[in-house]
Design an enzyme around this catalytic site. Structure first.
Site, short mmCIF file in Angstrom:
data_model
loop_
_atom_site.label_atom_id
_atom_site.label_comp_id
_atom_site.label_asym_id
_atom_site.label_seq_id
_atom_site.Cartn_x
_atom_site.Cartn_y
_atom_site.Cartn_z
N LYS A 35 16.60 8.28 -23.82
CA LYS A 35 15.36 7.20 -23.95
C LYS A 35 15.80 5.78 -23.82
O LYS A 35 17.31 5.55 -23.75
CB LYS A 35 14.66 7.25 -25.29
CG LYS A 35 15.60 6.86 -26.62
CD LYS A 35 14.55 6.89 -27.81
CE LYS A 35 15.55 6.47 -28.88
NZ LYS A 35 14.61 6.31 -30.39
N TYR A 258 24.51 -26.96 -24.00
CA TYR A 258 23.11 -27.46 -24.23
C TYR A 258 23.15 -28.05 -25.62
O TYR A 258 23.65 -27.17 -26.75
CB TYR A 258 22.07 -26.68 -24.16
CG TYR A 258 21.80 -26.22 -22.60
CD1 TYR A 258 21.13 -26.89 -21.90
CD2 TYR A 258 22.02 -24.90 -22.00
CE1 TYR A 258 20.93 -26.75 -20.65
CE2 TYR A 258 21.71 -24.49 -20.82
CZ TYR A 258 21.08 -25.51 -19.99
OH TYR A 258 20.80 -25.46 -18.79
#
Length: 366
Positions: A35, A258
């Protein structure tokens, strides 16, 4: 010249991990859980690599199963959450997918569909029992009535399934309680059982029963927080690699990235790596999260950007542009990186985005 970020997928390691888990239960069977695109590794290459080892595969949805079928995978495929709508049943019947049945509405929909088509269908039904996970499944006391209804469909085969909730906690009593529950139901019904996920397959012999369903362990990730003999033999399948694309020396007090979150009180060298949250590397990675530059551990500094992250190279004066960087993998466990990011290895692997190329190392090449 292309961007240097790549996820190397070692299919030899994948086969090794499957064989290791299967060897723990020689009298039983093991299906491979594929999956979420094989936990970010690529469902089709994983299925092809395991085709001669795994008797069956498991996915989360019909869409995932169909993608494998359409690309030539003919193995039985178990739908771990069954069907989400009765509209899926004609395709499921046509393709012979194995069905997990976990809710009353599914029993009713399956019964209605069978009555409508008025012809036998070779259903393979895995009946989900809630043995303690409390997520999906029928309460044990309701199982007799559910089985009575499903037996009227004359399925080709039926099996009892459940899911371990705390098998990664080796001293927690719930796993033994779940094992005992499924042992009792197997005795009452005479049906085979599937209980073991990765952690249970590795550490709880009595949980292995007829079918094991390993997921994360197939991809070389231990589900445990500490040492465990079998898990310690797993081999990481994915190594996320990139390279330094820039290096700069900064004076004392420089603020990096940042918001100026990264600070160099005494100055130092900072390297820029081509990898960021736009690739799936977690933005929440804290200062000090390790990467390997030419095999040497270096701490992340500043905030992760969309396409780049920065590492402190002050202790590596020999580092230069182009040097190889390992974000996680064969030498830097994803479990360790995940702890710095307040998450688990599952999210790192499944969160790696499609723009990161996967480069497959076939078993014959290893």
């Amino acid at each position: 010249m292309t961007r240097p970020l790549v996820a190397d997928i070692n299919l030899h390691a994948l086969r090794h991990n499957f064989a290791l888990i299967q060897a723990l239960n020689p009298s039983g069977s093991t299906l491979a859980v594929l999956k979420a695109d094989a936990y970010g590794h690529g469902a089709l290459p994983a299925a092809q690599a395991l085709a001669d080892l795994a008797p069956a595969f498991a996915v989360a949805s019909l869409e995932e199963a169909q993608a494998l079928r359409q690309q030539g995978i003919t193995h039985p495929i178990l739908l771990l959450e069954g069907f989400f709508s009765a509209d899926e049943l004609p395709i499921i019947a046509e393709q012979g997918y194995w069905l997990m049945i976990h809710s009353q509405w599914q029993v009713e929909a399956l019964t209605a569909y069978q009555a409508q088509i008025q012809q036998p269908t070779a259903w393979t039904l895995w009946i989900k029992v809630d043995s303690g996970m409390h997520r999906l499944g029928f309460a044990p006391q309701h199982l007799p009535s559910i089985l009575a209804k499903l037996e009227k469909l004359a399925p080709q085969s039926m099996l009892l399934a459940s899911h371990c909730a705390r098998a990664d906690e080796l001293d927690h009593p719930l796993t033994q309680q779940q094992i005992s529950c499924m042992q009792e139901l197997a005795h009452q019904t005479g049906l085979p059982v599937s209980l073991a996920n990765s952690a249970a397959s590795l550490a709880w012999p009595a949980a292995r029963f007829t079918w094991q369903r390993p997921g994360i362990a197939l991809y070389g990730m231990s589900p445990f927080t500490g040492p465990q003999p079998e898990a310690d033999q797993l081999q990481p399948v994915m190594t996320l690699r990139s390279a330094l694309i820039a290096i700069q020396d900064y004076p004392a007090g420089s603020q990096i990235g940042y918001g100026g979150r990264g600070v160099l009180p005494e100055g130092g060298r900072v390297g820029v790596v081509a990898c960021g949250y736009g690739d799936g590397y977690p933005r929440q990675a804290v200062e000090g999260t390790p990467v390997l530059v030419n095999g040497q551990r270096c701490p992340l500094i500043g905030r992760v950007s969309m396409d780049m992250l920065m590492v402190n190279l002050s202790h590596l004066p020999q580092a230069q542009v182009g040097d190889q960087v390992e974000l996680w993998g064969a030498r830097l466990p994803a479990q360790e990186v995940a702890r710095y990011c307040d998450t688990i290895s599952y999210t790192l692997l499944t969160g790696l985005l499609p723009r990161v190329p996967r480069r497959y190392l076939n078993p014959a090449q290893a």
